[in-house]
Scaffold this motif. Structure first.
Motif, mmCIF file in Angstrom:
data_model
loop_
_atom_site.group_PDB
_atom_site.id
_atom_site.type_symbol
_atom_site.label_atom_id
_atom_site.label_comp_id
_atom_site.label_asym_id
_atom_site.label_seq_id
_atom_site.Cartn_x
_atom_site.Cartn_y
_atom_site.Cartn_z
ATOM 1 N N HIS A 203 5.864 10.254 -26.267
ATOM 2 C CA HIS A 203 4.767 10.902 -26.793
ATOM 3 C C HIS A 203 3.821 12.247 -26.947
ATOM 4 C CE1 HIS A 203 4.597 6.219 -27.239
ATOM 5 N NE2 HIS A 203 5.190 6.587 -25.865
ATOM 6 N N CYS A 204 4.927 12.838 -27.379
ATOM 7 C CA CYS A 204 4.393 14.217 -27.660
ATOM 8 C C CYS A 204 4.741 14.971 -28.919
ATOM 9 C CB CYS A 204 5.144 15.170 -26.386
ATOM 10 S SG CYS A 204 6.669 15.437 -26.224
ATOM 11 N N TYR A 205 4.130 16.062 -28.890
ATOM 12 C CA TYR A 205 4.914 16.938 -30.581
ATOM 13 C C TYR A 205 5.235 17.281 -30.288
ATOM 14 C CZ TYR A 205 3.713 20.757 -34.055
ATOM 15 O OH TYR A 205 3.999 21.629 -34.869
ATOM 16 N N TRP A 206 6.190 17.133 -31.267
ATOM 17 C CA TRP A 206 7.497 16.604 -31.318
ATOM 18 C C TRP A 206 8.388 18.413 -31.463
ATOM 19 C CZ3 TRP A 206 10.480 20.070 -34.531
ATOM 20 C CH2 TRP A 206 9.896 21.197 -35.706
ATOM 21 N N LYS A 207 7.745 19.338 -31.917
ATOM 22 C CA LYS A 207 8.306 20.394 -30.730
ATOM 23 C C LYS A 207 8.193 20.796 -28.750
ATOM 24 C CE LYS A 207 7.145 23.938 -34.632
ATOM 25 N NZ LYS A 207 6.499 25.216 -35.365
ATOM 26 N N GLU A 208 8.199 20.166 -28.801
ATOM 27 C CA GLU A 208 7.863 20.015 -27.419
ATOM 28 C C GLU A 208 9.544 19.565 -26.092
ATOM 29 O OE1 GLU A 208 4.245 18.575 -25.702
ATOM 30 O OE2 GLU A 208 2.986 20.586 -26.829
ATOM 31 N N CYS A 209 9.336 18.352 -27.426
ATOM 32 C CA CYS A 209 10.455 17.795 -27.426
ATOM 33 C C CYS A 209 11.574 16.935 -28.178
ATOM 34 C CB CYS A 209 10.313 16.208 -26.593
ATOM 35 S SG CYS A 209 9.552 15.705 -27.905
ATOM 36 N N LEU A 210 11.617 17.660 -29.293
ATOM 37 C CA LEU A 210 12.324 17.568 -30.173
ATOM 38 C C LEU A 210 13.299 19.015 -30.710
ATOM 39 C CD1 LEU A 210 11.468 14.586 -32.116
ATOM 40 C CD2 LEU A 210 13.136 14.578 -30.572
ATOM 41 N N SER A 211 14.960 19.048 -31.285
ATOM 42 C CA SER A 211 14.741 20.492 -31.682
ATOM 43 C C SER A 211 14.525 19.975 -33.310
ATOM 44 C CB SER A 211 16.464 20.387 -31.711
ATOM 45 O OG SER A 211 17.657 19.408 -32.678
ATOM 46 N N PHE A 212 14.602 21.157 -34.699
ATOM 47 C CA PHE A 212 14.328 21.171 -35.524
ATOM 48 C C PHE A 212 15.477 20.192 -36.436
ATOM 49 C CE2 PHE A 212 15.430 21.698 -40.237
ATOM 50 C CZ PHE A 212 13.814 22.292 -40.255
ATOM 51 N N GLU A 213 16.552 20.001 -36.178
ATOM 52 C CA GLU A 213 17.563 18.841 -36.194
ATOM 53 C C GLU A 213 17.214 17.607 -35.936
ATOM 54 O OE1 GLU A 213 18.925 22.988 -36.258
ATOM 55 O OE2 GLU A 213 18.231 21.706 -34.714
ATOM 56 N N GLU A 214 16.459 17.476 -34.918
ATOM 57 C CA GLU A 214 16.868 16.370 -34.992
ATOM 58 C C GLU A 214 15.000 15.781 -35.374
ATOM 59 O OE1 GLU A 214 18.014 15.928 -30.038
ATOM 60 O OE2 GLU A 214 16.210 16.718 -30.433
ATOM 61 N N TYR A 215 13.531 16.228 -35.678
ATOM 62 C CA TYR A 215 13.206 16.075 -36.391
ATOM 63 C C TYR A 215 13.429 15.678 -37.387
ATOM 64 C CZ TYR A 215 8.737 17.362 -38.961
ATOM 65 O OH TYR A 215 7.497 17.512 -39.673
ATOM 66 N N GLU A 216 14.397 16.950 -38.036
ATOM 67 C CA GLU A 216 14.592 16.384 -39.470
ATOM 68 C C GLU A 216 15.267 15.094 -39.643
ATOM 69 O OE1 GLU A 216 15.985 19.646 -42.774
ATOM 70 O OE2 GLU A 216 17.410 20.064 -40.919
#
Length: 236
Positions: free
Chosen positions: A129-142
């Motif tokens: 429940h956070c902004y993706w940049k705070e908990c995911l890598s770019f690859e995980e976001y993709e």
């Protein structure tokens, strides 16, 4: 598969600041859906809806939309019956903010797509429940974006995707800071992005689908309405 675009003209019954606009437009659509028993159930069901909407245009430079002025907005869907229902019932439909005065339905031509770009922000929900940049890598976001698209592809086409095939060749962020997205009583963090679509047939089919279903989450609440460029460089 066809993408239907409903273009509706509305007259404003009051002045609206842009931070309230999305909520008001979503309510305009919702209040049309609940007028019919079938679409009322469709609205209430917790499932993929397969439509998305943008904001009013022309955009006001001071971010305040004017009373008595006429604006347009677009809704896209894969469902022809839904498109026709929304278009027909938008005319003379009244909420506290709008009255619908004209609406048409057109089909977006299916031609090779070069890029998709966000008109409204992409929202990606995370388990934390956070902004993706705070908990995911770019690859995980993709990967999360792709999983969301596989789910939509299965749901709306009935096909099983080949997940080994690329959907895009590159993904470019167009914002430097977080793009705020008002939702209920909170502000969600969003992004504006451009994706360069791969040339394989499946990627092209998914990209065309995205014009109606959006990327990520909350598309039927106005997130991730996509503009597009065909490979002949026409821009929409």
């Amino acid at each position: 598969m066809k993408v239907y675009e409903i273009i509706t003209k509305v007259a404003l019954l009051k002045e609206i600041e842009i931070k309230q606009l999305r909520r008001n437009l979503v309510y305009f659509i919702d209040s049309i859906l609940v007028k019919d028993d079938v679409y009322k159930e469709f609205h209430k069901e917790n499932k993929l809806k397969g439509y998305t909407l943008d904001l009013l245009y022309p955009m006001e430079k001071n971010r305040v939309y004017k009373k008595d002025k006429v604006y347009s907005f677009r809704v896209r869907t894969l469902n022809k019956s839904l498109a026709e229902y929304l278009s027909k019932n938008s005319i003379q439909h009244i909420t506290n903010e709008f009255i619908g005065i004209q609406s048409i339905v057109k089909t977006i031509p299916r031609k090779p797509l070069k890029t998709l770009y966000t008109v409204t922000p992409v929202i990606v929900k995370t388990q934390e429940h956070c902004y993706w940049k705070e908990c995911l890598s770019f690859e995980e976001y993709e990967e999360q974006l792709k999983k969301n698209l596989w789910k939509k592809y299965r749901n709306f086409t009935g096909k099983e995707p080949d997940e080994s095939l690329p959907i895009w060749d590159s993904l470019v962020f167009k914002n430097q800071g977080v793009i705020p997205f008002p939702y209920k009583n909170i502000i969600l963090p969003g992004d504006k992005i451009e994706i360069f679509i791969s040339s394989n047939d499946q990627a092209q089919e998914i990209a065309y689908m995205v014009l109606a279903t959006g990327l990520g989450d909350l598309s039927n609440r106005g997130a991730s309405f996509m503009g597009y460029r065909y490979r002949d460089s026409n821009k929409k």
